[in-house]
Design a protein around this motif. Sequence first.
Motif, mmCIF file in Angstrom:
data_model
loop_
_atom_site.group_PDB
_atom_site.id
_atom_site.type_symbol
_atom_site.label_atom_id
_atom_site.label_comp_id
_atom_site.label_asym_id
_atom_site.label_seq_id
_atom_site.Cartn_x
_atom_site.Cartn_y
_atom_site.Cartn_z
ATOM 1 N N GLU A 196 0.848 -1.191 0.000
ATOM 2 C CA GLU A 196 0.000 0.000 0.000
ATOM 3 C C GLU A 196 0.881 1.238 0.000
ATOM 4 O O GLU A 196 2.066 1.166 0.355
ATOM 5 N N ILE A 197 0.300 2.363 -0.411
ATOM 6 C CA ILE A 197 0.973 3.659 -0.221
ATOM 7 C C ILE A 197 -0.041 4.551 0.480
ATOM 8 O O ILE A 197 -1.105 4.854 -0.078
ATOM 9 N N SER A 198 0.257 4.929 1.715
ATOM 10 C CA SER A 198 -0.702 5.685 2.525
ATOM 11 C C SER A 198 0.059 6.471 3.582
ATOM 12 O O SER A 198 1.271 6.292 3.721
ATOM 13 N N PRO A 199 -0.617 7.308 4.360
ATOM 14 C CA PRO A 199 0.091 8.043 5.423
ATOM 15 C C PRO A 199 0.688 7.129 6.505
ATOM 16 O O PRO A 199 1.449 7.589 7.348
ATOM 17 N N ASP A 200 0.368 5.821 6.453
ATOM 18 C CA ASP A 200 1.021 4.865 7.360
ATOM 19 C C ASP A 200 2.484 4.661 6.977
ATOM 20 O O ASP A 200 3.307 4.338 7.822
ATOM 21 N N ASN A 201 2.786 4.766 5.680
ATOM 22 C CA ASN A 201 4.169 4.501 5.270
ATOM 23 C C ASN A 201 4.829 5.617 4.462
ATOM 24 O O ASN A 201 5.822 5.409 3.787
ATOM 25 N N CYS A 202 4.242 6.826 4.611
ATOM 26 C CA CYS A 202 4.878 8.010 4.016
ATOM 27 C C CYS A 202 5.053 9.053 5.122
ATOM 28 O O CYS A 202 4.267 9.085 6.061
ATOM 29 N N ARG A 203 6.028 9.929 4.978
ATOM 30 C CA ARG A 203 6.030 11.146 5.787
ATOM 31 C C ARG A 203 5.543 12.266 4.883
ATOM 32 O O ARG A 203 6.131 12.510 3.818
ATOM 33 N N LEU A 204 4.466 12.896 5.305
ATOM 34 C CA LEU A 204 3.818 13.941 4.521
ATOM 35 C C LEU A 204 3.731 15.195 5.385
ATOM 36 O O LEU A 204 3.139 15.145 6.469
ATOM 37 N N TRP A 205 4.342 16.263 4.934
ATOM 38 C CA TRP A 205 4.319 17.515 5.700
ATOM 39 C C TRP A 205 3.611 18.596 4.888
ATOM 40 O O TRP A 205 3.839 18.712 3.676
ATOM 41 N N ASP A 206 2.802 19.382 5.571
ATOM 42 C CA ASP A 206 2.182 20.526 4.900
ATOM 43 C C ASP A 206 3.304 21.400 4.337
ATOM 44 O O ASP A 206 4.247 21.744 5.060
ATOM 45 N N SER A 207 3.232 21.744 3.047
ATOM 46 C CA SER A 207 4.393 22.436 2.452
ATOM 47 C C SER A 207 4.590 23.847 2.997
ATOM 48 O O SER A 207 5.707 24.362 2.940
ATOM 49 N N LYS A 208 3.518 24.460 3.520
ATOM 50 C CA LYS A 208 3.689 25.830 4.061
ATOM 51 C C LYS A 208 4.161 25.801 5.506
ATOM 52 O O LYS A 208 5.090 26.487 5.874
ATOM 53 N N THR A 209 3.500 24.966 6.338
ATOM 54 C CA THR A 209 3.750 25.025 7.789
ATOM 55 C C THR A 209 4.663 23.903 8.276
ATOM 56 O O THR A 209 5.087 23.918 9.425
ATOM 57 N N ASN A 210 4.916 22.914 7.428
ATOM 58 C CA ASN A 210 5.671 21.701 7.811
ATOM 59 C C ASN A 210 4.940 20.844 8.846
ATOM 60 O O ASN A 210 5.535 19.955 9.456
#
Length: 254
Positions: A196-210
């Motif tokens: 799977e590809i999901s927020p369980d195995n990605c680091r996702l940061w808001d590009s403005k606020t991190n």
Amino acid sequence: MARRRQLYEGKAKILFEGPEPGTLVQYFKDDATALNGEKKGIITGKGVLNNRISEYLMLRLAEIGVPTHFVRRLNMREQLIREVEIIPIEVVVRNVAAGSISKRLGIAEGTRLPRSIIEYYYKNDALGDPMVAEEHITAFGWAAPPDMDDMVALTLRINDFLTGLFLGVGITLVDFKIEFGRLWENEDMRIVLADEISPDNCRLWDSKTNEKMDKDRFRRDMGRVEEAYQEVAKRLGILPEAGMRDMKGPETIQ
Ligand code: UDP
């Protein structure tokens, strides 16, 4: 209706026998684990969101020619996939330093890496998924050199594509983990994207606020975990119509 036979239960998903040979049903649970299974919890609605998010990303990747195990989503928590022989390697791609690379090499979290870095981890819970080099992978026969070539080429394309896709919705793809499998069609074998590809195995940061929009909120007890997963789905334009809570449970497929 007859219940399908369960083949395997992992930390976040269950695999059932599929409706026809060569297929499986992948069921997404709300269970969350971290620290190699030491930390356990439930993220309400996570399975529903990850099913959607992973479907969306796999379909978009298929559109650019990345072969995947995904066939179609069946219901809120289940998707039909092709049965593959999983290569026991977690492929991690990093664009920005965070997590274990920050600790191991003393690089401040949030530092953009000079180029994208691929790392490999041997999938073995008892050993705590140790990092390995390509040398170990080919020497021990976990994957052959041509399999590695395919995996690296696919991984770089996946990273480029997903980096752009997430950037378009205001999210920085910091790092992620993917897995590959061997798909056999008669005598031919192809390496395809699996799991799977999901927020369980990605680091996702808001590009403005991190601000973190991924499983680190659970790992680090930051709160608002469900909301973060929901926000990722919302930005991708794929919030489930029925809302977050899958009260009636999965529907049995025909
Ligand atoms: N990751 C994962 N499963 C694992 C280990 C890592 O999905 O068993 C993902 C994790 O979510 C992050 C990336 O791989 O997006 C890199 O993780 P890292 O090596 O920094 O380890 P962590 O800090 O998560 O222990």
